[in-house]
Write a protein that holds these residues in place. Structure first.
Motif, mmCIF file in Angstrom:
data_model
loop_
_atom_site.group_PDB
_atom_site.id
_atom_site.type_symbol
_atom_site.label_atom_id
_atom_site.label_comp_id
_atom_site.label_asym_id
_atom_site.label_seq_id
_atom_site.Cartn_x
_atom_site.Cartn_y
_atom_site.Cartn_z
ATOM 1 N N LYS A 12 0.833 -1.186 0.000
ATOM 2 C CA LYS A 12 0.000 0.000 0.000
ATOM 3 C C LYS A 12 0.876 1.246 0.000
ATOM 4 O O LYS A 12 2.003 1.227 0.497
ATOM 5 C CB LYS A 12 -0.905 0.033 1.231
ATOM 6 C CG LYS A 12 -2.167 -0.790 1.135
ATOM 7 C CD LYS A 12 -3.150 -0.189 0.166
ATOM 8 C CE LYS A 12 -4.441 -0.951 0.139
ATOM 9 N NZ LYS A 12 -5.429 -0.367 -0.788
ATOM 10 N N GLN A 13 0.350 2.310 -0.528
ATOM 11 C CA GLN A 13 1.027 3.593 -0.445
ATOM 12 C C GLN A 13 0.770 4.208 0.928
ATOM 13 O O GLN A 13 -0.251 3.924 1.575
ATOM 14 C CB GLN A 13 0.548 4.537 -1.533
ATOM 15 C CG GLN A 13 1.021 4.172 -2.925
ATOM 16 C CD GLN A 13 0.709 5.262 -3.941
ATOM 17 O OE1 GLN A 13 -0.246 5.999 -3.792
ATOM 18 N NE2 GLN A 13 1.533 5.335 -4.980
ATOM 19 N N ASN A 84 -5.317 2.132 9.250
ATOM 20 C CA ASN A 84 -5.543 3.343 8.466
ATOM 21 C C ASN A 84 -4.331 4.265 8.554
ATOM 22 O O ASN A 84 -3.466 4.093 9.425
ATOM 23 C CB ASN A 84 -6.780 4.079 8.996
ATOM 24 C CG ASN A 84 -8.040 3.250 8.905
ATOM 25 O OD1 ASN A 84 -8.234 2.476 7.965
ATOM 26 N ND2 ASN A 84 -8.916 3.400 9.883
ATOM 27 N N SER A 85 -4.285 5.225 7.660
ATOM 28 C CA SER A 85 -3.184 6.206 7.654
ATOM 29 C C SER A 85 -1.830 5.507 7.750
ATOM 30 O O SER A 85 -0.973 5.873 8.568
ATOM 31 C CB SER A 85 -3.352 7.198 8.820
ATOM 32 O OG SER A 85 -4.591 7.861 8.738
ATOM 33 N N LEU A 86 -1.650 4.519 6.915
ATOM 34 C CA LEU A 86 -0.424 3.724 6.964
ATOM 35 C C LEU A 86 0.801 4.577 6.687
ATOM 36 O O LEU A 86 0.773 5.526 5.892
ATOM 37 C CB LEU A 86 -0.506 2.581 5.961
ATOM 38 C CG LEU A 86 -1.405 1.408 6.388
ATOM 39 C CD1 LEU A 86 -1.739 0.523 5.196
ATOM 40 C CD2 LEU A 86 -0.745 0.594 7.484
ATOM 41 N N ASP A 90 5.364 1.319 9.154
ATOM 42 C CA ASP A 90 4.494 0.184 9.480
ATOM 43 C C ASP A 90 4.892 -1.073 8.717
ATOM 44 O O ASP A 90 4.344 -2.149 8.973
ATOM 45 C CB ASP A 90 3.025 0.521 9.166
ATOM 46 C CG ASP A 90 2.469 1.614 10.055
ATOM 47 O OD1 ASP A 90 1.716 2.468 9.528
ATOM 48 O OD2 ASP A 90 2.772 1.618 11.261
ATOM 49 N N THR A 91 5.804 -0.961 7.779
ATOM 50 C CA THR A 91 6.234 -2.112 6.995
ATOM 51 C C THR A 91 6.812 -3.186 7.908
ATOM 52 O O THR A 91 7.748 -2.935 8.672
ATOM 53 C CB THR A 91 7.280 -1.692 5.955
ATOM 54 O OG1 THR A 91 6.663 -0.803 5.019
ATOM 55 C CG2 THR A 91 7.826 -2.900 5.213
ATOM 56 N N ALA A 92 6.227 -4.390 7.830
ATOM 57 C CA ALA A 92 6.645 -5.485 8.705
ATOM 58 C C ALA A 92 5.835 -6.728 8.343
ATOM 59 O O ALA A 92 4.866 -6.650 7.589
ATOM 60 C CB ALA A 92 6.407 -5.142 10.171
ATOM 61 N N GLN A 117 2.718 -10.314 5.240
ATOM 62 C CA GLN A 117 3.591 -9.170 4.968
ATOM 63 C C GLN A 117 2.768 -7.931 4.652
ATOM 64 O O GLN A 117 1.859 -7.967 3.821
ATOM 65 C CB GLN A 117 4.518 -9.483 3.793
ATOM 66 C CG GLN A 117 5.401 -8.323 3.366
ATOM 67 C CD GLN A 117 6.498 -8.019 4.374
ATOM 68 O OE1 GLN A 117 7.186 -8.928 4.851
ATOM 69 N NE2 GLN A 117 6.684 -6.746 4.691
ATOM 70 N N VAL A 118 3.122 -6.838 5.300
ATOM 71 C CA VAL A 118 2.554 -5.532 4.993
ATOM 72 C C VAL A 118 3.705 -4.624 4.577
ATOM 73 O O VAL A 118 4.682 -4.465 5.319
ATOM 74 C CB VAL A 118 1.822 -4.934 6.209
ATOM 75 C CG1 VAL A 118 1.416 -3.496 5.933
ATOM 76 C CG2 VAL A 118 0.595 -5.774 6.553
#
Length: 122
Positions: A12-13, A84-86, A90-92, A117-118
């Motif tokens: 996600k952006q 929300n509001s990534l 938050d990448t993990a 994975q995000v």
């Protein structure tokens, strides 16, 4: 013992949203407090959010408070994490886990999913 399977991760952006799901097997799901944790490359696994057996109590890490929401549906044996509001940080890999006692300490959690994975691009 409960088996857990996470889903919903992806790319996600920054500023976007994702909802993670964690499906549990067995008929004793409602006996467990549930938690979400995450682990970024080279870092230790950290607490994200926890929810009590009935969903009446929740706790969040300061880094996600106001952006993430944990919920559960005991009829569907599923716990969710709405994000929300990534942010890029938050990448993990996100893991759900089950515990017999309500806790934010990963050592208190006995059963873990395989992780999802995000990745958040800035």
């Amino acid at each position: 013992q409960v088996q857990l399977v996470e889903s919903g991760g992806g790319l996600k952006q920054a500023g976007g949203s994702l909802r993670l799901s964690c499906a549990a097997s067995g008929r004793t799901f409602s006996r467990y407090a549930m938690g979400w944790f995450r682990q970024a490359p080279g870092q230790e696994r950290e607490f994200v959010a926890a929810i009590g057996r009935s969903g009446g109590i929740t706790t969040y890490a300061d880094s996600v408070k106001g952006r993430f929401a944990i919920s559960r549906d005991n009829a569907k044996n599923t716990v969710y994490l709405q994000m929300n509001s990534l942010k890029a940080e938050d990448t993990a890999v996100f893991y759900c886990a089950a515990s017999g006692a309500y806790s934010t300490d990963p050592r208190e959690y006995s059963d873990w999913g395989q992780g999802t994975q995000v990745t958040v691009s800035s």
